[in-house]
Design a protein around this motif. Structure first.
Motif, mmCIF file in Angstrom:
data_model
loop_
_atom_site.group_PDB
_atom_site.id
_atom_site.type_symbol
_atom_site.label_atom_id
_atom_site.label_comp_id
_atom_site.label_asym_id
_atom_site.label_seq_id
_atom_site.Cartn_x
_atom_site.Cartn_y
_atom_site.Cartn_z
ATOM 1 N N ILE A 165 0.869 -1.178 0.000
ATOM 2 C CA ILE A 165 0.000 0.000 0.000
ATOM 3 C C ILE A 165 0.901 1.221 0.000
ATOM 4 O O ILE A 165 1.771 1.353 0.869
ATOM 5 N N VAL A 169 -1.121 7.119 3.723
ATOM 6 C CA VAL A 169 -1.833 6.207 4.626
ATOM 7 C C VAL A 169 -2.394 6.959 5.822
ATOM 8 O O VAL A 169 -3.468 6.629 6.332
ATOM 9 N N ALA A 175 -7.076 2.835 3.330
ATOM 10 C CA ALA A 175 -5.916 2.052 3.752
ATOM 11 C C ALA A 175 -6.213 1.303 5.045
ATOM 12 O O ALA A 175 -5.857 0.123 5.185
ATOM 13 N N LEU A 179 -6.161 -2.707 5.324
ATOM 14 C CA LEU A 179 -5.242 -3.383 6.240
ATOM 15 C C LEU A 179 -5.988 -4.363 7.140
ATOM 16 O O LEU A 179 -5.523 -5.487 7.371
ATOM 17 N N VAL A 192 3.941 -1.370 3.517
ATOM 18 C CA VAL A 192 3.399 -0.007 3.455
ATOM 19 C C VAL A 192 4.550 0.926 3.134
ATOM 20 O O VAL A 192 5.623 0.844 3.750
ATOM 21 N N LEU A 199 2.637 8.765 7.098
ATOM 22 C CA LEU A 199 2.359 7.465 7.690
ATOM 23 C C LEU A 199 1.880 7.665 9.126
ATOM 24 O O LEU A 199 2.408 8.518 9.842
ATOM 25 N N LEU A 205 -0.216 0.363 11.529
ATOM 26 C CA LEU A 205 0.719 -0.392 10.682
ATOM 27 C C LEU A 205 1.301 -1.611 11.389
ATOM 28 O O LEU A 205 2.301 -2.172 10.927
ATOM 29 N N CYS A 208 3.062 -4.730 9.647
ATOM 30 C CA CYS A 208 3.416 -4.374 8.273
ATOM 31 C C CYS A 208 4.917 -4.096 8.154
ATOM 32 O O CYS A 208 5.543 -3.631 9.107
#
Length: 309
Positions: A165, A169, A175, A179, A192, A199, A205, A208
């Motif tokens: 991705i 984000v 996103a 996820l 990511v 971010l 995240l 990730c």
């Protein structure tokens, strides 16, 4: 999520965070049937569904309208710019007014995080609320249609897949829903990529592989999910310039060659052509952007049927 009794049927779809893999899979299977031409013209016969949008939309609003119509529902279209909200009426009063008219299904988009859940909390028995995007939090049907698109291209076993991705984000509800769905379906590797300023700094995240270098992040991936640079949601200065962003994070044909053979490219739209994606990639043979749009109708039919059918 589709269940056989009204008693067991879930009332709302607000996010994908707590949706088990089995329910996601059931929705995707039903959506695939609709994508292949299955008909259910009387599933929502006599049911009033309102697209209650407090924020602009093209793909989501129109696909929900078309989905409801194909299921036989009466569809009401609410436009905040021409409604009594411009006279000071609260969102909750608007919602209650439409409930009093007999509306049973509400498809709600709102710029504020948590606003859709707040309306769902005020829903009467027999009324279903579907989140069509709230702030930067959730967009569950977009997450589902993205999974359907990925599944059509790469099969049902997500454990073999590497997905990246790319982009903004931090401000993307898409996103976050993607996820949640990728984790639930057991995606083998989730990457990511984006500038640090775009971010999130929370647990979004978790699990990730995070990178700030797009070339590295693209190596060997099976699917590239590009995100729109959401300038309307971000403070000034997070990106030096659009040209700089494109040089660092724009998906070009040359960059796409780093992905695995047969990798697909996805984008939830609207696209900023020449910023996060070039024309050659957006319109190229690996693009599934218009497939996503078509799948949006099928997925939204499956969700409406599951909640209201």
């Amino acid at each position: 999520m589709p269940t056989t009794t009204a008693r067991d049927r879930p009332r709302h779809l607000l996010d994908l965070a707590a949706l088990p893999a089995a329910r996601i899979d059931a929705l995707l299977c039903r959506a695939q049937q609709f994508a292949e031409g299955a008909q259910a013209p009387a599933a929502l016969a006599g049911v009033a569904v309102c697209t209650l949008f407090f924020e602009p939309s093209t793909r989501t609003r129109l696909s929900f309208q078309l989905a409801a119509q194909r299921l036989g529902a009466h569809v009401l279209n609410f436009d905040a710019s021409t409604a009594s909200t411009t006279k000071g009426e609260t969102d909750l009063d608007t919602f209650r007014t439409l409930q009093a008219m007999g509306v049973r299904g509400f498809v709600v988009r709102h710029k504020a995080d948590g606003a859709v859940a707040a309306l769902a909390a005020a829903a009467q028995p027999g009324v279903a609320v579907l989140n069509a995007g709230d702030g930067r939090s959730h967009h569950p049907t977009q997450g589902l249609l993205d999974m359907l698109t990925l599944r059509q291209a790469k099969g049902e076993d997500f454990s073999r897949l590497k997905v990246v991705i790319v982009g903004d984000v931090k401000h993307s509800r898409v996103a976050r829903s993607d996820l949640h769905a990728l984790r639930a379906l057991g995606c083998g590797e989730i990457r990511v990529c984006g500038p640090a300023a775009l971010l999130p700094d929370d647990d979004t995240l978790a699990g990730c592989a995070v990178s700030h270098d797009l070339d590295t992040a693209l190596d060997g991936v099976d699917a590239v999910m590009m995100l729109r640079l959401q300038r309307e949601r971000m403070a000034e200065g997070l990106v030096a310039s659009l040209d700089d962003y494109h040089r660092a994070y724009g998906l070009t044909e040359a960059r796409l060659r780093r992905a695995a053979p047969g990798a697909i490219v996805m984008h939830p739209g609207p696209m900023n052509r020449g910023v996060e994606i070039t024309d050659a990639v957006a319109d190229g043979p690996q693009s599934r952007v218009l497939v996503q749009v078509a799948n949006g109708v099928a997925v939204r039919m499956a969700v409406l049927e599951a909640l209201l059918g």
